[in-house]
Scaffold this motif. Structure first.
Motif, mmCIF file in Angstrom:
data_model
loop_
_atom_site.group_PDB
_atom_site.id
_atom_site.type_symbol
_atom_site.label_atom_id
_atom_site.label_comp_id
_atom_site.label_asym_id
_atom_site.label_seq_id
_atom_site.Cartn_x
_atom_site.Cartn_y
_atom_site.Cartn_z
ATOM 1 N N TYR A 1 16.416 76.953 37.151
ATOM 2 C CA TYR A 1 15.415 77.062 36.287
ATOM 3 C C TYR A 1 14.874 78.820 36.208
ATOM 4 C CZ TYR A 1 11.047 76.124 34.115
ATOM 5 O OH TYR A 1 9.813 76.251 32.990
ATOM 6 N N SER B 1 16.772 81.323 34.261
ATOM 7 C CA SER B 1 16.478 81.052 32.855
ATOM 8 C C SER B 1 15.109 81.978 32.478
ATOM 9 C CB SER B 1 16.455 79.785 32.264
ATOM 10 O OG SER B 1 17.601 79.042 32.323
ATOM 11 N N ARG C 1 15.156 85.876 32.851
ATOM 12 C CA ARG C 1 15.491 86.339 31.532
ATOM 13 C C ARG C 1 14.738 86.768 30.494
ATOM 14 N NH1 ARG C 1 19.779 82.310 31.396
ATOM 15 N NH2 ARG C 1 21.484 82.808 32.701
ATOM 16 N N THR D 1 10.980 78.274 28.299
ATOM 17 C CA THR D 1 12.329 77.924 28.922
ATOM 18 C C THR D 1 12.219 76.420 29.117
ATOM 19 O OG1 THR D 1 12.318 79.723 30.675
ATOM 20 C CG2 THR D 1 13.520 77.529 31.280
ATOM 21 N N TYR E 1 14.775 74.053 27.262
ATOM 22 C CA TYR E 1 15.643 73.127 27.893
ATOM 23 C C TYR E 1 15.416 71.517 27.163
ATOM 24 C CZ TYR E 1 16.845 75.810 32.088
ATOM 25 O OH TYR E 1 17.437 76.430 33.137
ATOM 26 N N TYR F 1 21.940 79.776 28.199
ATOM 27 C CA TYR F 1 20.901 78.823 28.707
ATOM 28 C C TYR F 1 21.062 77.261 28.719
ATOM 29 C CZ TYR F 1 17.587 82.620 27.958
ATOM 30 O OH TYR F 1 16.979 83.811 27.899
ATOM 31 N N ASP G 1 22.844 76.869 32.281
ATOM 32 C CA ASP G 1 21.848 76.769 33.107
ATOM 33 C C ASP G 1 21.092 75.431 33.157
ATOM 34 O OD1 ASP G 1 21.927 79.542 34.013
ATOM 35 O OD2 ASP G 1 19.814 80.204 33.123
#
Length: 196
Positions: A58, A61, A64, A77, A81, A172, A175
């Motif tokens: 997590y 992500s 970034r 994030t 998700y 993403y 991830d």
């Protein structure tokens, strides 16, 4: 995690769903004033957030996004998700996304009088504008981030992050697919609400 993931992780218990939904509006030990199952849902929500905030996948992500979005990278994030949960929905649920979303609105509306005013207000707009189902499009994520930006004390254009989602979806998504099963396992293994 954002609304869709929290509701998905809460399972089929209506009061757990309510607790997960209202958790951000319940501060400190005020969860103890709610019925046991709602209280457990609030603690479950906090446990999910804590697990996410300390998970290396997590955080990968979020990092970034950090250079451009700073302290808002975690919020963004969470939204990303939720988007990837919709994109991979059939891996995690046998119920269609649309059916799930409508069922969530129905259940939460039944229990609306148990919610703090802030959560009632959010639910009204969420159901009216079908936020949960809209998370399956990048435009829906952009609108959600813009709405969050407008509700903040000091405006910050989080909706610009949708560009990052358009440019690097594979990063993403990878991830998310590594992280989410770990989160599901964490929730399933958390049986003691005080320990959540």
């Amino acid at each position: 995690m954002n609304f869709l993931a929290h509701l998905y992780l809460a399972g089929n218990d209506e009061e757990l769903l309510v607790g997960n939904f209202i958790a951000d509006a319940i501060k400190g030990n005020k969860y103890k004033t709610y019925p046991e199952k709602i209280s457990k849902g609030i603690l479950m929500h906090r446990s999910v957030d804590s697990f996410s905030d300390n998970n290396p996948v997590y955080l990968q992500s979020a990092h970034r996004l950090q250079p451009t979005y700073g302290k808002y990278s975690g919020v963004i994030t969470d939204m990303f998700y939720d988007y990837f949960l919709t994109q991979n929905w059939n891996r995690f649920s046998t119920v269609s996304l649309q059916e799930f979303c409508q069922e969530m609105y129905r259940i939460l509306a039944i229990h609306k009088n148990k919610m703090p005013e802030e959560s009632q207000h959010i639910l009204t707009y969420m159901a009216k504008q079908d936020w949960l189902y809209s998370y399956q499009t990048i435009e829906g994520i952009r609108r959600a981030l813009k709405g969050m930006s407008k509700r903040m004390k000091y405006y910050f254009p989080m909706d610009n992050a949708a560009i990052e989602l358009e440019k690097n979806p594979e990063l993403y998504n990878n991830d998310f697919l590594e992280f989410f099963p770990l989160l599901v396992e964490h929730v399933e293994g958390s049986t003691n609400p005080e320990g959540m």
